[in-house]
Write a protein that holds these residues in place. Structure first.
Motif, PDB file in Angstrom:
ATOM      1  N   GLY A   3      -3.984   4.329  16.719  1.00  0.00           N
ATOM      2  CA  GLY A   3      -4.096   5.723  16.316  1.00  0.00           C
ATOM      3  C   GLY A   3      -2.890   6.259  15.571  1.00  0.00           C
ATOM      4  N   PHE A   4      -1.735   5.584  15.680  1.00  0.00           N
ATOM      5  CA  PHE A   4      -0.521   6.114  15.058  1.00  0.00           C
ATOM      6  C   PHE A   4       0.160   5.095  14.142  1.00  0.00           C
ATOM      7  CE2 PHE A   4       4.068   6.980  15.123  1.00  0.00           C
ATOM      8  CZ  PHE A   4       4.055   8.220  14.527  1.00  0.00           C
ATOM      9  N   LEU A   5       0.511   3.939  14.661  1.00  0.00           N
ATOM     10  CA  LEU A   5       1.298   2.977  13.868  1.00  0.00           C
ATOM     11  C   LEU A   5       0.550   2.452  12.650  1.00  0.00           C
ATOM     12  CD1 LEU A   5       3.220   0.860  16.526  1.00  0.00           C
ATOM     13  CD2 LEU A   5       4.074   2.674  15.069  1.00  0.00           C
ATOM     14  N   ILE A   6      -0.672   2.016  12.830  1.00  0.00           N
ATOM     15  CA  ILE A   6      -1.433   1.458  11.709  1.00  0.00           C
ATOM     16  C   ILE A   6      -1.666   2.506  10.612  1.00  0.00           C
ATOM     17  CG2 ILE A   6      -3.657   0.462  11.039  1.00  0.00           C
ATOM     18  CD1 ILE A   6      -3.617  -1.071  13.695  1.00  0.00           C
ATOM     19  N   PRO A   7      -2.104   3.743  10.941  1.00  0.00           N
ATOM     20  CA  PRO A   7      -2.250   4.743   9.873  1.00  0.00           C
ATOM     21  C   PRO A   7      -0.925   5.084   9.178  1.00  0.00           C
ATOM     22  CG  PRO A   7      -3.509   5.421  11.772  1.00  0.00           C
ATOM     23  CD  PRO A   7      -2.701   4.235  12.191  1.00  0.00           C
ATOM     24  N   VAL A   8       0.176   5.113   9.914  1.00  0.00           N
ATOM     25  CA  VAL A   8       1.476   5.403   9.301  1.00  0.00           C
ATOM     26  C   VAL A   8       1.840   4.309   8.314  1.00  0.00           C
ATOM     27  CG1 VAL A   8       3.953   5.548   9.777  1.00  0.00           C
ATOM     28  CG2 VAL A   8       2.358   6.873  11.130  1.00  0.00           C
ATOM     29  N   PHE A   9       1.660   3.062   8.680  1.00  0.00           N
ATOM     30  CA  PHE A   9       1.971   1.962   7.766  1.00  0.00           C
ATOM     31  C   PHE A   9       1.066   1.983   6.541  1.00  0.00           C
ATOM     32  CE2 PHE A   9       3.894  -0.280  11.537  1.00  0.00           C
ATOM     33  CZ  PHE A   9       5.187  -0.232  11.057  1.00  0.00           C
ATOM     34  N   ARG A  10      -0.215   2.259   6.738  1.00  0.00           N
ATOM     35  CA  ARG A  10      -1.141   2.319   5.598  1.00  0.00           C
ATOM     36  C   ARG A  10      -0.774   3.454   4.647  1.00  0.00           C
ATOM     37  NH1 ARG A  10      -7.048   1.427   8.452  1.00  0.00           N
ATOM     38  NH2 ARG A  10      -6.793  -0.785   8.879  1.00  0.00           N
ATOM     39  N   THR A  11      -0.438   4.610   5.197  1.00  0.00           N
ATOM     40  CA  THR A  11      -0.071   5.758   4.376  1.00  0.00           C
ATOM     41  C   THR A  11       1.211   5.479   3.605  1.00  0.00           C
ATOM     42  OG1 THR A  11      -1.110   7.230   5.968  1.00  0.00           O
ATOM     43  CG2 THR A  11       0.423   8.227   4.414  1.00  0.00           C
ATOM     44  N   GLY A  12       2.190   4.895   4.261  1.00  0.00           N
ATOM     45  CA  GLY A  12       3.439   4.541   3.585  1.00  0.00           C
ATOM     46  C   GLY A  12       3.211   3.566   2.449  1.00  0.00           C
ATOM     47  N   LYS A  13       2.369   2.600   2.661  1.00  0.00           N
ATOM     48  CA  LYS A  13       2.043   1.618   1.629  1.00  0.00           C
ATOM     49  C   LYS A  13       1.338   2.284   0.443  1.00  0.00           C
ATOM     50  CE  LYS A  13       0.017  -3.004   1.324  1.00  0.00           C
ATOM     51  NZ  LYS A  13      -0.739  -4.028   2.051  1.00  0.00           N
ATOM     52  N   GLN A  14       0.415   3.204   0.735  1.00  0.00           N
ATOM     53  CA  GLN A  14      -0.327   3.910  -0.309  1.00  0.00           C
ATOM     54  C   GLN A  14       0.604   4.818  -1.115  1.00  0.00           C
ATOM     55  OE1 GLN A  14      -3.416   6.432   1.207  1.00  0.00           O
ATOM     56  NE2 GLN A  14      -4.411   6.661  -0.778  1.00  0.00           N
ATOM     57  N   ILE A  15       1.505   5.520  -0.452  1.00  0.00           N
ATOM     58  CA  ILE A  15       2.449   6.387  -1.153  1.00  0.00           C
ATOM     59  C   ILE A  15       3.360   5.569  -2.053  1.00  0.00           C
ATOM     60  CG2 ILE A  15       4.465   7.876  -0.799  1.00  0.00           C
ATOM     61  CD1 ILE A  15       3.011   8.989   1.659  1.00  0.00           C
ATOM     62  N   LYS A  16       3.818   4.453  -1.571  1.00  0.00           N
ATOM     63  CA  LYS A  16       4.678   3.574  -2.369  1.00  0.00           C
ATOM     64  C   LYS A  16       3.939   3.073  -3.611  1.00  0.00           C
ATOM     65  CE  LYS A  16       8.023  -0.044  -1.509  1.00  0.00           C
ATOM     66  NZ  LYS A  16       8.505  -1.048  -0.544  1.00  0.00           N
ATOM     67  N   LYS A  17       2.667   2.716  -3.446  1.00  0.00           N
ATOM     68  CA  LYS A  17       1.854   2.242  -4.565  1.00  0.00           C
ATOM     69  C   LYS A  17       1.675   3.346  -5.607  1.00  0.00           C
ATOM     70  CE  LYS A  17      -2.745   0.420  -5.601  1.00  0.00           C
ATOM     71  NZ  LYS A  17      -4.064   0.121  -5.035  1.00  0.00           N
ATOM     72  N   GLN A  18       1.370   4.569  -5.160  1.00  0.00           N
ATOM     73  CA  GLN A  18       1.190   5.685  -6.085  1.00  0.00           C
ATOM     74  C   GLN A  18       2.492   6.038  -6.793  1.00  0.00           C
ATOM     75  OE1 GLN A  18      -0.469   8.779  -3.649  1.00  0.00           O
ATOM     76  NE2 GLN A  18      -2.559   8.015  -3.842  1.00  0.00           N
ATOM     77  N   PHE A  19       3.609   5.960  -6.093  1.00  0.00           N
ATOM     78  CA  PHE A  19       4.905   6.236  -6.706  1.00  0.00           C
ATOM     79  C   PHE A  19       5.204   5.227  -7.801  1.00  0.00           C
ATOM     80  CE2 PHE A  19       9.526   5.705  -6.875  1.00  0.00           C
ATOM     81  CZ  PHE A  19       9.895   7.007  -7.193  1.00  0.00           C
ATOM     82  N   ASN A  20       4.935   3.952  -7.533  1.00  0.00           N
ATOM     83  CA  ASN A  20       5.171   2.917  -8.543  1.00  0.00           C
ATOM     84  C   ASN A  20       4.264   3.115  -9.760  1.00  0.00           C
ATOM     85  OD1 ASN A  20       7.187   1.681  -7.061  1.00  0.00           O
ATOM     86  ND2 ASN A  20       5.796   0.235  -6.077  1.00  0.00           N
ATOM     87  N   GLU A  21       3.010   3.514  -9.532  1.00  0.00           N
ATOM     88  CA  GLU A  21       2.090   3.769 -10.645  1.00  0.00           C
ATOM     89  C   GLU A  21       2.575   4.942 -11.499  1.00  0.00           C
ATOM     90  OE1 GLU A  21      -1.769   4.369  -8.980  1.00  0.00           O
ATOM     91  OE2 GLU A  21      -2.051   2.249  -8.490  1.00  0.00           O
ATOM     92  N   MET A  22       3.039   5.998 -10.854  1.00  0.00           N
ATOM     93  CA  MET A  22       3.542   7.162 -11.581  1.00  0.00           C
ATOM     94  C   MET A  22       4.791   6.801 -12.379  1.00  0.00           C
ATOM     95  SD  MET A  22       3.004  10.355 -12.243  1.00  0.00           S
ATOM     96  CE  MET A  22       1.984  10.987 -10.957  1.00  0.00           C
TER      97      MET A  22
END
Length: 76
Positions: free
Chosen positions: A19-38
């Motif tokens: 409920g906490f660790l897996i969503p946090v890791f997924r969100t962090g990975k997604q934010i990093k991906k979007q930052f690199n794309e931008m």
């Protein structure tokens, strides 16, 4: 009694991880991906822009003065 405690502890750990660790890791990975794309888009735009425009300092040096400067004198 001990088994109930271990089962309860396992359930709490399971809920915490899923409920906490897996969503946090997924969100962090997604934010990093979007930052690199931008960042990649910004680099692409910088390369596409023509660099033939002179810097603003050169434009101001070419201007001639409009009038002469008159010192301000206080009138009494």
């Amino acid at each position: 009694m001990r088994y109930i405690f271990y089962i309860l502890l396992g359930y709490v750990l399971y809920r915490f991880i899923t409920g906490f660790l897996i969503p946090v890791f997924r969100t962090g990975k997604q934010i990093k991906k979007q930052f690199n794309e931008m960042q990649q888009r910004m680099q692409d735009q910088m390369q596409q822009q023509p660099s033939s425009a002179p810097p603003p300092q050169q434009q101001s040096a070419k201007r001639s003065p409009v009038g002469e400067y008159i010192d301000f004198e206080e009138v009494k």
